[in-house]
Design an enzyme around this catalytic site. Structure first.
Site, PDB file in Angstrom:
ATOM      1  NE  ARG A 103      -1.591  23.230 -34.577  1.00  0.00           N
ATOM      2  CZ  ARG A 103      -2.477  22.738 -33.726  1.00  0.00           C
ATOM      3  NH1 ARG A 103      -3.717  22.571 -34.075  1.00  0.00           N
ATOM      4  NH2 ARG A 103      -2.108  22.397 -32.512  1.00  0.00           N
ATOM      5  CB  THR A 107       0.363  32.093 -35.766  1.00  0.00           C
ATOM      6  OG1 THR A 107       0.858  31.026 -36.595  1.00  0.00           O
ATOM      7  CG2 THR A 107       1.442  33.155 -35.632  1.00  0.00           C
ATOM      8  CG  ASP A 199       2.229  16.129 -32.107  1.00  0.00           C
ATOM      9  OD1 ASP A 199       2.240  15.403 -33.133  1.00  0.00           O
ATOM     10  OD2 ASP A 199       2.658  17.293 -32.103  1.00  0.00           O
ATOM     11  CG  ASP A 202       5.717  14.823 -31.381  1.00  0.00           C
ATOM     12  OD1 ASP A 202       6.455  14.975 -32.383  1.00  0.00           O
ATOM     13  OD2 ASP A 202       5.474  15.729 -30.568  1.00  0.00           O
TER      14      ASP A 202
HETATM   15  C1  PRP Z   1      -0.828  18.314 -36.756  1.00  0.00           C
HETATM   16  C2  PRP Z   1      -1.754  17.344 -37.442  1.00  0.00           C
HETATM   17  C3  PRP Z   1      -2.350  18.165 -38.553  1.00  0.00           C
HETATM   18  C4  PRP Z   1      -2.432  19.528 -37.924  1.00  0.00           C
HETATM   19  C5  PRP Z   1      -3.834  19.742 -37.454  1.00  0.00           C
HETATM   20  O1  PRP Z   1       0.369  18.411 -37.453  1.00  0.00           O
HETATM   21  O2  PRP Z   1      -1.127  16.186 -37.906  1.00  0.00           O
HETATM   22  O3  PRP Z   1      -1.553  18.209 -39.718  1.00  0.00           O
HETATM   23  O4  PRP Z   1      -1.529  19.548 -36.816  1.00  0.00           O
HETATM   24  O5  PRP Z   1      -3.966  21.015 -36.951  1.00  0.00           O
HETATM   25  P1  PRP Z   1      -4.911  22.129 -37.589  1.00  0.00           P
HETATM   26  O6  PRP Z   1      -6.189  21.447 -37.965  1.00  0.00           O
HETATM   27  O7  PRP Z   1      -5.066  23.083 -36.429  1.00  0.00           O
HETATM   28  O8  PRP Z   1      -4.201  22.725 -38.747  1.00  0.00           O
HETATM   29  P2  PRP Z   1       1.699  19.059 -36.813  1.00  0.00           P
HETATM   30  O9  PRP Z   1       1.788  20.510 -37.031  1.00  0.00           O
HETATM   31  O10 PRP Z   1       1.806  18.607 -35.364  1.00  0.00           O
HETATM   32  O11 PRP Z   1       2.831  18.407 -37.690  1.00  0.00           O
HETATM   33  P3  PRP Z   1       3.350  16.884 -37.748  1.00  0.00           P
HETATM   34  O12 PRP Z   1       2.278  16.087 -38.443  1.00  0.00           O
HETATM   35  O13 PRP Z   1       4.602  16.993 -38.549  1.00  0.00           O
HETATM   36  O14 PRP Z   1       3.584  16.401 -36.336  1.00  0.00           O
END
Ligand code: PRP
Length: 208
Positions: A103, A107, A199, A202
């Site tokens: 994400r 944005t 997160d 993480d």
């Molecule tokens: C997090 C989570 C989802 C997403 C949810 O991933 O694991 O994939 O954000 O957010 P949304 O519903 O607003 O799209 P992240 O971007 O932190 O990546 P990662 O899993 O690699 O840590």
């Protein structure tokens, strides 16, 4: 909120509490997420179709069942990887697809960076897994990507959902059932779920 199942089970509530706690170490977090995913898988797979067959017990012939559906599990990377093990416990023959998405911090929009989808997804029961459904952007894009590959029969499974994410996923893919352990209160200004568990990626991989 349509097509939403909030799984109500004491073991899942216990696991969610461990996962929410700030002080839970990475190893315990990973193990507990895998256990929680298995409980979610057990519920999410309740609607799988069966084939009736005849089997022999040591004493006589009787009716038995086998799963009729081909099962696909598709984790959204990275955090979805932490749920795969819980699903393949019950469906060891499942095919596993991978969708890489992160994400954008500014944005909040999802960005694709990887896709590996095994063939044969068109007729399969597809379980898209990600611990977090926050804005819903990643889930919507992941399911659209899989629809573009021909997939038709989905369940989205997460551990923690925000009301905003459930609504967004309902609006974009109204036929897709959502299975979760909880619908939390809200998103904060950084689109993190409150109270949430931080997160998930993480915390699974120790990259905090
Ligand atoms: C997090 C989570 C989802 C997403 C949810 O991933 O694991 O994939 O954000 O957010 P949304 O519903 O607003 O799209 P992240 O971007 O932190 O990546 P990662 O899993 O690699 O840590």
């Amino acid at each position: 909120m349509k097509n939403l199942t909030v799984v109500d089970h004491p073991l899942l509530k216990r696991d969610l509490t461990i996962l929410r706690r700030r002080e839970t170490p990475y190893g315990v977090f990973r193990k507990t997420l895998s256990d929680a995913a298995a409980i979610l898988a057990y519920e999410a797979m309740r609607t799988l179709d069966l084939h009736l067959l005849e089997i022999e017990t040591p004493l006589e012939t009787t009716a038995g069942y086998q799963i009729a559906d081909e099962v696909f599990v598709v984790p959204i990377l990275r955090a979805g990887l932490g749920m795969v093990d819980g699903f393949v416990r019950f469906a060891p023959e499942a095919r596993i697809g991978h969708l890489g998405m992160y994400r954008d911090e500014e944005t909040k929009e999802p960005r694709d960076y990887y896709s590996s989808i095994p063939g044969g997804i068109e007729a399969a029961r597809v379980f898209v897994v990600d611990p977090m459904l926050a804005t819903g952007g990643s889930a919507v894009q992941a399911i659209q990507h899989l629809k573009n590959h021909g997939a038709r029969r989905f369940t989205f499974v997460c551990l923690v959902a925000a009301p905003e994410g459930v609504r967004t996923l309902n609006d974009a893919h109204s036929e897709v059932p959502i299975v979760t352990a909880t619908v939390d209160r809200e998103l904060n200004e950084h689109a993190f779920i409150l109270p949430g568990l931080g997160d998930a990626g993480d915390r699974i991989f120790g990259t905090e």
